[in-house]
Design a protein around this motif. Structure first.
Motif, PDB file in Angstrom:
ATOM      1  N   UNK A 192     -20.434  39.758 -55.101  1.00  0.00           N
ATOM      2  CA  UNK A 192     -19.741  39.087 -53.997  1.00  0.00           C
ATOM      3  C   UNK A 192     -18.230  39.022 -54.183  1.00  0.00           C
ATOM      4  N   UNK A 193     -17.751  39.053 -55.442  1.00  0.00           N
ATOM      5  CA  UNK A 193     -16.317  38.976 -55.695  1.00  0.00           C
ATOM      6  C   UNK A 193     -15.564  40.120 -55.033  1.00  0.00           C
ATOM      7  N   UNK A 194     -16.254  41.237 -54.788  1.00  0.00           N
ATOM      8  CA  UNK A 194     -15.603  42.393 -54.164  1.00  0.00           C
ATOM      9  C   UNK A 194     -15.098  42.080 -52.759  1.00  0.00           C
ATOM     10  N   UNK A 195     -15.616  40.997 -52.155  1.00  0.00           N
ATOM     11  CA  UNK A 195     -15.241  40.639 -50.793  1.00  0.00           C
ATOM     12  C   UNK A 195     -14.111  39.623 -50.734  1.00  0.00           C
ATOM     13  N   UNK A 196     -13.738  39.037 -51.854  1.00  0.00           N
ATOM     14  CA  UNK A 196     -12.689  38.033 -51.825  1.00  0.00           C
ATOM     15  C   UNK A 196     -13.123  36.782 -51.066  1.00  0.00           C
ATOM     16  N   UNK A 197     -12.152  36.040 -50.573  1.00  0.00           N
ATOM     17  CA  UNK A 197     -12.427  34.768 -49.899  1.00  0.00           C
ATOM     18  C   UNK A 197     -12.832  35.006 -48.444  1.00  0.00           C
ATOM     19  N   UNK A 198     -14.109  35.284 -48.225  1.00  0.00           N
ATOM     20  CA  UNK A 198     -14.600  35.650 -46.898  1.00  0.00           C
ATOM     21  C   UNK A 198     -14.514  34.472 -45.935  1.00  0.00           C
TER      22      UNK A 198
END
Length: 293
Positions: A192-198
């Protein structure tokens, strides 16, 4: 996962006419559910009132009926369940892992351009969009209250690093029976970190896709999520939200995409590949099925 009746769903947005890619996903969900003795649900994802229109919802029903599909009643419309998404957002807020952020797309683009102009490499999400800069992540309670009271447009974003920090040491995974972009299946480690602050919600929209689809799948008892490969990486965010909110984990199957003559995935704006266009041209449902299997 407990031994239960399989539940599948097809969840289109009524912001255009269905195309062959939608037909593939709907047929796969319907036929697999029936073969497994399970349920097939239809969900209308109509939160975006600026783009969703009643005539497109009517067209969805017509196209699916023409294809020979039938589904459980009632149909769930996201616009009728905004309180469920607000409750989930409030729970995440209570964990201290969401924050209001007012940077516009233009401001984000300018910040990225400024950084790249001096040689910095800006991270991008799996869809290719630059990650949110996150200046407002450390805002004080007073600054956040002032933003909310100011009348400025803002979004509620997930503080990704804080959220991941609540998971503990066990890896976050999902079970994949389809295939990812590189053909991977089996037990997949989420990132999930690949998406940053969604974004989870905006002041002009009560829920994001990530939040609403996660809540809906849980409330509808979805056991199998069958959808296009373009949403494969988004599963990482959905698994994170499921874990944070204590929601059940479905099994996942990401199927191939139906591509146009240009090699790109189909768009609702391309009427030549619309299901209604095939029907109007005199094709049969069997003809359409033959094109997508």
């Amino acid at each position: 996962m407990p031994d239960t009746q399989p539940v599948f769903r097809f969840a289109p947005s009524p912001n255009g006419l269905l195309h062959l890619g939608h037909a593939l996903s709907a047929v796969l969900n319907h036929d697999t559910a029936k073969a497994a003795g399970g349920k097939f649900l239809l969900r209308i994802e109509d939160i975006d009132k600026t783009r969703c229109r009643p005539e497109f919802e009517t067209a969805i029903f017509e196209d699916l009926h023409w294809l020979g599909l039938n589904w459980e009643q009632p149909v769930r419309r996201q616009s009728e369940h905004l309180d469920a998404y607000a409750t989930a957002l409030a729970r995440l807020d209570g964990m201290g892992i969401v924050y209001p952020a007012a940077m516009s797309r233009g401001e984000i683009k300018a910040a990225v351009a400024k950084a790249e102009a001096v040689g910095r490499s800006w991270p991008r999400d799996p869809d290719g969009s630059p990650l949110y800069p996150g200046q407002e992540r450390e805002s004080s309670a007073r600054e956040r209250a002032d933003l909310i009271e100011s009348g400025r447009a803002y979004a509620w974003r997930l503080d990704m690093q804080k959220a991941i920090g609540l998971l503990g040491d066990a890896p976050l995974t999902w079970i994949e029976s389809g295939a990812g972009p590189s053909g991977e299946d089996g037990i997949i480690v989420a990132d999930p970190a690949a998406w940053g602050d969604v974004i989870l919600s905006r002041s002009d929209a009560p829920s994001s896709y990530h939040l609403s689809v996660t809540v809906d799948d849980a409330l509808q008892g979805i056991t199998h999520v069958v959808r296009g490969r373009d949403l494969y990486h988004a599963t990482s965010v959905h698994r994170l939200l499921q874990s944070l909110l204590g929601l059940p984990e479905p099994l996942y199957h990401h199927h191939r995409l139906v591509l146009g003559t240009d090699g790109r995935k189909l768009s609702k704006s391309n009427q030549d590949t619309g299901i209604a266009a095939f029907r109007s041209a005199g094709h049969s449902p069997e003809d359409v099925r033959a094109l997508i299997v």
